[in-house]
Enzyme design. Structure first.
Site, short mmCIF file in Angstrom:
data_model
loop_
_atom_site.label_atom_id
_atom_site.label_comp_id
_atom_site.label_asym_id
_atom_site.label_seq_id
_atom_site.Cartn_x
_atom_site.Cartn_y
_atom_site.Cartn_z
N LYS A 107 0.83 -1.22 0.00
CA LYS A 107 0.00 0.00 0.00
C LYS A 107 0.85 1.26 0.00
O LYS A 107 0.43 2.31 -0.49
CB LYS A 107 -0.99 0.00 1.17
CG LYS A 107 -0.40 -0.21 2.55
CD LYS A 107 -0.05 1.05 3.27
CE LYS A 107 0.52 0.75 4.64
NZ LYS A 107 1.00 1.94 5.35
N THR A 130 -3.69 5.56 3.71
CA THR A 130 -2.35 5.90 3.23
C THR A 130 -2.41 6.63 1.89
O THR A 130 -1.56 7.47 1.61
CB THR A 130 -1.49 4.62 3.09
OG1 THR A 130 -1.50 3.93 4.34
CG2 THR A 130 -0.06 4.94 2.73
#
Length: 197
Positions: free
Chosen positions: A87, A144
């Site tokens: 991610k 994120t």
């Protein structure tokens, strides 16, 4: 978060290899969508305590949980660690799109396709589908890829604004795990395609 060495080991693989079993017989992780800047202010947060021994993970879940910090127990070390690394790479791209002002539609499409790729690759390595659809997967990916608290998103955002990767590398003074992760993922994918994974 990330991969270690030329073999691109996960952190648990690496630590398990270098720490004698008589010293530490299990390694755990806290993984999920959480910015320290918000946790310190006691803002509502949920993440996962990860350990291959689910009974132990559930015991630790109780130790870490409180009225603003909710912890879930999972035993998928592979999927959780892979998602936590992957991610960050996706977040750099999300930041670039934001810096280029390409819009929310483009960013949504990019993050969605990134999740699909992360799941396909992660399941090939032994991760579980539900891990990638949970807090350690899509949850961590969303926070994120969409927050200026995220070092990786902000790094990408500055690249999008300046269109100068080297300049950003030279001036950005925070840790950006995703930058090296991109190379590691490329190397792992090459091993996969040659059957050496």
């Amino acid at each position: 978060k990330g991969f270690v060495g030329e073999e691109n080991e996960s952190m648990i693989q690496y630590l398990t290899r270098i720490i004698p079993l008589e010293v530490v017989n299990t390694i755990s992780s806290l993984i999920g969508p959480s910015h320290a800047e918000e946790v310190i202010l006691r803002k509502l947060t949920a993440l996962c305590f990860v350990n291959k021994d689910i009974k132990f993970a559930k015991e630790m879940q109780k130790c870490f949980s409180n009225e603003y910090f909710r912890v879930y127990a999972i035993d998928d070390e592979i999927g959780s660690e892979f998602a936590a690394s992957y991610k960050n790479a996706i977040a750099i791209g999300s930041g670039i799109l934001a810096g280029l002002e390409l819009g929310d539609n483009a960013k949504a499409a990019y993050i969605t396709r990134g999740l699909a790729e992360m799941m396909t690759f992660g399941r090939h390595l032994g991760g579980h589908t539900k891990t990638f659809l949970g807090l350690t997967g899509v949850g961590d990916l969303l926070v994120t890829c969409n927050s200026h608290h995220s070092r990786n998103f902000t790094f990408g955002y500055q690249i999008g604004k300046t269109k100068d990767v080297q300049k950003v590398l030279d001036t950005y003074n925070k840790t950006v795990e995703g930058y090296k992760t991109i190379k590691s993922l490329y190397e792992l994918s090459k091993k996969q395609s040659t059957g050496r994974l």
